[in-house]
Design a protein around this motif. Structure first.
Motif, PDB file in Angstrom:
ATOM      1  N   PRO A  58     119.122 128.083  74.369  1.00 33.68           N
ATOM      2  CA  PRO A  58     117.932 128.566  73.663  1.00 33.68           C
ATOM      3  C   PRO A  58     117.171 127.450  72.939  1.00 33.68           C
ATOM      4  O   PRO A  58     115.951 127.502  72.831  1.00 33.68           O
ATOM      5  N   TRP A  59     117.876 126.443  72.478  1.00 33.39           N
ATOM      6  CA  TRP A  59     117.232 125.346  71.779  1.00 33.39           C
ATOM      7  C   TRP A  59     116.756 124.274  72.751  1.00 33.39           C
ATOM      8  O   TRP A  59     115.787 123.584  72.482  1.00 33.39           O
ATOM      9  N   GLY A  62     113.839 126.367  74.587  1.00 34.88           N
ATOM     10  CA  GLY A  62     112.850 126.777  73.593  1.00 34.88           C
ATOM     11  C   GLY A  62     112.560 128.258  73.611  1.00 34.88           C
ATOM     12  O   GLY A  62     111.479 128.685  73.980  1.00 34.88           O
ATOM     13  N   PHE A  63     113.545 129.048  73.223  1.00 35.35           N
ATOM     14  CA  PHE A  63     113.366 130.498  73.149  1.00 35.35           C
ATOM     15  C   PHE A  63     112.671 130.821  71.822  1.00 35.35           C
ATOM     16  O   PHE A  63     113.307 131.205  70.853  1.00 35.35           O
ATOM     17  N   THR A  64     111.379 130.667  71.751  1.00 35.45           N
ATOM     18  CA  THR A  64     110.664 130.923  70.503  1.00 35.45           C
ATOM     19  C   THR A  64     110.415 132.414  70.339  1.00 35.45           C
ATOM     20  O   THR A  64     109.982 133.097  71.261  1.00 35.45           O
ATOM     21  N   GLY A  65     110.725 132.894  69.166  1.00 34.49           N
ATOM     22  CA  GLY A  65     110.498 134.303  68.859  1.00 34.49           C
ATOM     23  C   GLY A  65     111.511 135.261  69.473  1.00 34.49           C
ATOM     24  O   GLY A  65     111.306 136.466  69.437  1.00 34.49           O
ATOM     25  N   THR A  67     115.021 135.699  68.749  1.00 34.28           N
ATOM     26  CA  THR A  67     116.234 135.434  67.974  1.00 34.28           C
ATOM     27  C   THR A  67     117.443 136.169  68.539  1.00 34.28           C
ATOM     28  O   THR A  67     118.526 135.601  68.639  1.00 34.28           O
ATOM     29  N   ARG A  70     118.667 134.390  71.557  1.00 32.03           N
ATOM     30  CA  ARG A  70     119.317 133.142  71.143  1.00 32.03           C
ATOM     31  C   ARG A  70     120.756 133.386  70.738  1.00 32.03           C
ATOM     32  O   ARG A  70     121.676 132.679  71.157  1.00 32.03           O
ATOM     33  N   SER A 116     116.069 141.570  74.670  1.00 35.03           N
ATOM     34  CA  SER A 116     114.733 141.333  74.137  1.00 35.03           C
ATOM     35  C   SER A 116     113.748 142.448  74.436  1.00 35.03           C
ATOM     36  O   SER A 116     112.676 142.483  73.865  1.00 35.03           O
ATOM     37  N   ILE A 121     108.652 135.896  79.172  1.00 35.19           N
ATOM     38  CA  ILE A 121     108.593 134.435  79.134  1.00 35.19           C
ATOM     39  C   ILE A 121     109.402 133.911  80.310  1.00 35.19           C
ATOM     40  O   ILE A 121     110.616 134.103  80.381  1.00 35.19           O
ATOM     41  N   THR A 124     112.703 131.689  79.876  1.00 34.17           N
ATOM     42  CA  THR A 124     113.947 132.358  79.459  1.00 34.17           C
ATOM     43  C   THR A 124     114.565 133.092  80.637  1.00 34.17           C
ATOM     44  O   THR A 124     115.787 133.079  80.811  1.00 34.17           O
TER      45      THR A 124
END
Length: 154
Positions: A58-59, A62-65, A67, A70, A116, A121, A124
């Motif tokens: 996730p980092w 870049g799994f933004t938004g 959580t 992640r 999610s 996205i 992901t």
């Protein structure tokens, strides 16, 4: 009839455990032979790396938004890495857990939609699909190592 405990059928010196059974020892020896092959080390190492990558993906990606996704990838990745360490240390006892790696892989593939909700996205979805597919293949390979022991004769 003897009255001391050494001749009693239930005394510790005459009781045998399942660990001492010749068939159990033979199976463990066969798994040890398979576990010492280079391919077993490659599969175990790849499974460990897959789990560690899944945990940090996730980092990296870049799994933004997202959580919850992640956290899911972190927990499931750590579980896969721990499972791989079990494969590496005691294959004769964990070979039957290859299905767990497959289940983790399937969960990883469907997690973007389940966790999610609307995971639109692409990065992901691609990340989880590829890592989940690799986990499934490694789980199948681990289960295959368990079947290989039947063909190996020491």
């Amino acid at each position: 009839m003897a009255t001391d405990s050494t001749h009693s059928p239930t005394s510790p010196s005459t009781r045998s455990t399942m660990e001492d059974h010749p068939d159990i020892r033979s199976l463990r020896d066969q798994y040890a032979v398979v576990g010492n092959k280079p391919m077993a080390g490659v599969i175990e190492g790849l499974c460990l790396l897959t789990g560690l990558y899944l945990a940090i993906s996730p980092w990296v990606v870049g799994f933004t938004g997202l959580t919850s996704l992640r956290v899911t990838n972190l927990v499931v990745g750590i579980a896969l890495a721990v499972l791989a360490m079990g494969y590496g240390s005691v294959l004769e006892r964990t070979h039957g857990l290859g299905w767990v790696a497959i289940a983790i892989g399937v969960w990883t593939i469907i997690a973007p939609w389940v966790v999610s909700g609307n995971a639109d996205i692409h990065k992901t979805i691609w990340n989880n699909a590829v890592v989940g597919g690799v986990a499934c293949l490694l789980g199948l390979a681990t289960m295959g190592m368990g079947l290989m022991k039947r063909r190996v004769r020491t």
